[in-house]
Design a protein around this motif. Structure first.
Motif, PDB file in Angstrom:
ATOM      1  N   THR A  22      -3.792   2.571  -1.126  1.00  0.00           N
ATOM      2  CA  THR A  22      -4.684   3.183  -1.918  1.00  0.00           C
ATOM      3  C   THR A  22      -5.931   3.728  -1.286  1.00  0.00           C
ATOM      4  O   THR A  22      -6.490   3.169  -0.494  1.00  0.00           O
ATOM      5  CB  THR A  22      -5.134   1.999  -3.253  1.00  0.00           C
ATOM      6  OG1 THR A  22      -5.833   1.139  -2.694  1.00  0.00           O
ATOM      7  CG2 THR A  22      -4.030   1.688  -3.871  1.00  0.00           C
ATOM      8  N   GLU A  23      -6.491   4.628  -2.066  1.00  0.00           N
ATOM      9  CA  GLU A  23      -7.399   5.592  -1.481  1.00  0.00           C
ATOM     10  C   GLU A  23      -8.834   4.701  -2.247  1.00  0.00           C
ATOM     11  O   GLU A  23      -8.559   3.902  -3.005  1.00  0.00           O
ATOM     12  CB  GLU A  23      -7.619   7.101  -1.856  1.00  0.00           C
ATOM     13  CG  GLU A  23      -6.602   7.663  -1.252  1.00  0.00           C
ATOM     14  CD  GLU A  23      -6.848   7.772   0.514  1.00  0.00           C
ATOM     15  OE1 GLU A  23      -7.696   7.328   0.953  1.00  0.00           O
ATOM     16  OE2 GLU A  23      -5.798   8.434   1.008  1.00  0.00           O
ATOM     17  N   ASP A  25     -10.662   5.878  -4.518  1.00  0.00           N
ATOM     18  CA  ASP A  25     -10.650   5.975  -5.936  1.00  0.00           C
ATOM     19  C   ASP A  25      -9.684   5.356  -6.732  1.00  0.00           C
ATOM     20  O   ASP A  25      -9.411   5.409  -7.964  1.00  0.00           O
ATOM     21  CB  ASP A  25     -10.688   7.473  -6.193  1.00  0.00           C
ATOM     22  CG  ASP A  25      -9.432   8.193  -5.680  1.00  0.00           C
ATOM     23  OD1 ASP A  25      -8.629   7.406  -5.099  1.00  0.00           O
ATOM     24  OD2 ASP A  25      -9.440   9.508  -5.719  1.00  0.00           O
ATOM     25  N   THR A  29      -1.869   6.441  -1.931  1.00  0.00           N
ATOM     26  CA  THR A  29      -1.427   7.304  -0.647  1.00  0.00           C
ATOM     27  C   THR A  29       0.071   6.990  -0.146  1.00  0.00           C
ATOM     28  O   THR A  29       0.388   5.782  -0.051  1.00  0.00           O
ATOM     29  CB  THR A  29      -2.367   7.049   0.442  1.00  0.00           C
ATOM     30  OG1 THR A  29      -1.983   7.872   1.681  1.00  0.00           O
ATOM     31  CG2 THR A  29      -2.546   5.895   1.039  1.00  0.00           C
ATOM     32  N   TYR A  37      -3.586  -0.396   4.614  1.00  0.00           N
ATOM     33  CA  TYR A  37      -4.554   0.564   3.926  1.00  0.00           C
ATOM     34  C   TYR A  37      -4.721   0.121   2.320  1.00  0.00           C
ATOM     35  O   TYR A  37      -3.943   0.117   1.625  1.00  0.00           O
ATOM     36  CB  TYR A  37      -4.011   1.654   4.205  1.00  0.00           C
ATOM     37  CG  TYR A  37      -5.244   3.028   3.765  1.00  0.00           C
ATOM     38  CD1 TYR A  37      -6.190   3.210   4.958  1.00  0.00           C
ATOM     39  CD2 TYR A  37      -5.157   3.666   2.822  1.00  0.00           C
ATOM     40  CE1 TYR A  37      -6.968   4.293   4.870  1.00  0.00           C
ATOM     41  CE2 TYR A  37      -6.195   4.765   2.609  1.00  0.00           C
ATOM     42  CZ  TYR A  37      -6.978   5.158   3.657  1.00  0.00           C
ATOM     43  OH  TYR A  37      -7.966   6.054   3.422  1.00  0.00           O
ATOM     44  N   GLU A  39      -7.978   0.811  -0.632  1.00  0.00           N
ATOM     45  CA  GLU A  39      -9.424   1.105  -1.042  1.00  0.00           C
ATOM     46  C   GLU A  39     -10.023   2.139  -0.097  1.00  0.00           C
ATOM     47  O   GLU A  39     -11.276   2.083   0.089  1.00  0.00           O
ATOM     48  CB  GLU A  39     -10.469  -0.072  -1.559  1.00  0.00           C
ATOM     49  CG  GLU A  39      -9.480  -0.838  -2.712  1.00  0.00           C
ATOM     50  CD  GLU A  39     -10.489  -2.226  -3.060  1.00  0.00           C
ATOM     51  OE1 GLU A  39     -11.531  -2.382  -2.276  1.00  0.00           O
ATOM     52  OE2 GLU A  39     -10.208  -2.682  -4.158  1.00  0.00           O
ATOM     53  N   GLY A  40      -9.112   2.813   0.560  1.00  0.00           N
ATOM     54  CA  GLY A  40      -9.447   3.919   1.369  1.00  0.00           C
ATOM     55  C   GLY A  40      -9.942   3.458   2.718  1.00  0.00           C
ATOM     56  O   GLY A  40     -10.728   4.129   3.573  1.00  0.00           O
ATOM     57  N   LYS A  41      -9.554   1.904   3.264  1.00  0.00           N
ATOM     58  CA  LYS A  41     -10.024   1.677   4.326  1.00  0.00           C
ATOM     59  C   LYS A  41      -8.888   0.824   5.085  1.00  0.00           C
ATOM     60  O   LYS A  41      -7.819   0.187   4.157  1.00  0.00           O
ATOM     61  CB  LYS A  41     -11.379   0.760   4.417  1.00  0.00           C
ATOM     62  CG  LYS A  41     -12.639   1.233   3.811  1.00  0.00           C
ATOM     63  CD  LYS A  41     -13.491   0.252   3.741  1.00  0.00           C
ATOM     64  CE  LYS A  41     -13.408  -0.749   2.813  1.00  0.00           C
ATOM     65  NZ  LYS A  41     -14.536  -1.850   2.334  1.00  0.00           N
TER      66      LYS A  41
END
Length: 273
Positions: A22-23, A25, A29, A37, A39-41
């Motif tokens: 997840t990204e 936002d 992905t 990966y 929450e974007g990390k």
């Protein structure tokens, strides 16, 4: 056809939305799995390529895969993934060089000695009929060390039904049931006329007209370079282009010396190229 890609960090096939990372936002992905990966990390931002290979080897070993086979597969595949070939290209190239007698530069083809992480070209070919010896298998079986592919090559070259020594040989993968995850037919053989009557015990595969992404191996021992080339295919970030209508390895005049071969992999893809 199914749209399968692999995590560009650990190489895990991504077949269901629940596996997607997840990204920031919250959107999914398809580039990374949820274990690498979130929450974007990256979950392990400081892990090295070597560390990822060892971690994934341990997981595959627990799942029943032979440890050395798993480590070899990961060493072939992971250096070409996006996380390692873009953000850490120098480190992954150095790592590859340490584990190979040939120079390695993931993501590009440099003369005859290095392996590209992307297709070197796309080509559209008419249908082919290939004849030889065949069996049904899966990638999981082959990776476990209990596969049949090497035995098929031995049987083929021991058979009485051989073309001229300089004729091209093929390792063909067809009749897939579930893309990279399911069963497929592996045939080792050569091209024959569509109308030719085959001797008893000789099998054939009909490949339809298709567009192929072509990957070219470096020069080296057959047992090494073919696995490396397939590692580049599995790590390729355009897995969704594959149609699984039939793929093949081409062994031509560059493959007469088994200790110094160069092989082309033809991967069937959608025609919008």
């Amino acid at each position: 056809m199914m749209n399968v890609t692999v995590c560009q960090s650990c190489g895990m096939p991504l077949t269901t939305p629940a596996q997607f990372g997840t990204e920031a936002d919250g959107n999914a992905t398809r580039e990374y799995c949820i274990y690498c990966y979130k929450e974007g990390k990256f979950e392990q931002p400081d892990i090295t390529l070597e560390g990822m290979i060892e971690m994934c080897t341990a997981i595959l070993d627990q799942e029943g895969m032979d440890e050395e086979s798993a480590r070899s597969m990961l060493r072939n595949q992971l250096p070409f993934l996006k996380r390692w070939s873009t953000s850490a290209s120098e480190r992954s190239a150095a790592f590859s060089a340490e584990n190979s007698n040939e120079p390695a530069h993931p993501g590009r083809l440099d003369g005859d000695n290095t392996l590209s992480g992307q297709p070197v070209r796309y080509v559209t070919l008419p249908g082919k009929r290939l004849a030889g010896v065949s069996a049904r298998t899966t990638n999981a079986i082959e990776i476990s060390g209990k596969g049949c592919i090497q035995g098929l090559w031995n049987s083929y070259f021991a058979s009485d039904h051989q073309p001229a020594p300089e004729a091209a040989r093929y390792g063909c993968y067809a009749d897939y049931t579930d893309g990279i995850n399911g069963e497929y037919t592996i045939l080792v053989g050569h091209e024959v006329d569509p109308e030719e009557t085959l001797p008893e015990g000789v099998n054939s595969v009909e490949l339809p007209p298709a567009t192929y992404a072509v990957f070219t191996s470096r020069k080296g021992p057959m047992a090494e370079v073919v696995g490396e080339a397939w590692g580049a295919v599995w790590a390729w970030n355009n897995q969704g282009e594959r149609t699984f209508t039939g793929d093949f390895e081409l062994y031509d005049e560059r493959s007469l010396d088994p200790e110094n071969v160069q092989v082309d992999l033809y991967i069937a893809v959608r025609q919008e190229q």
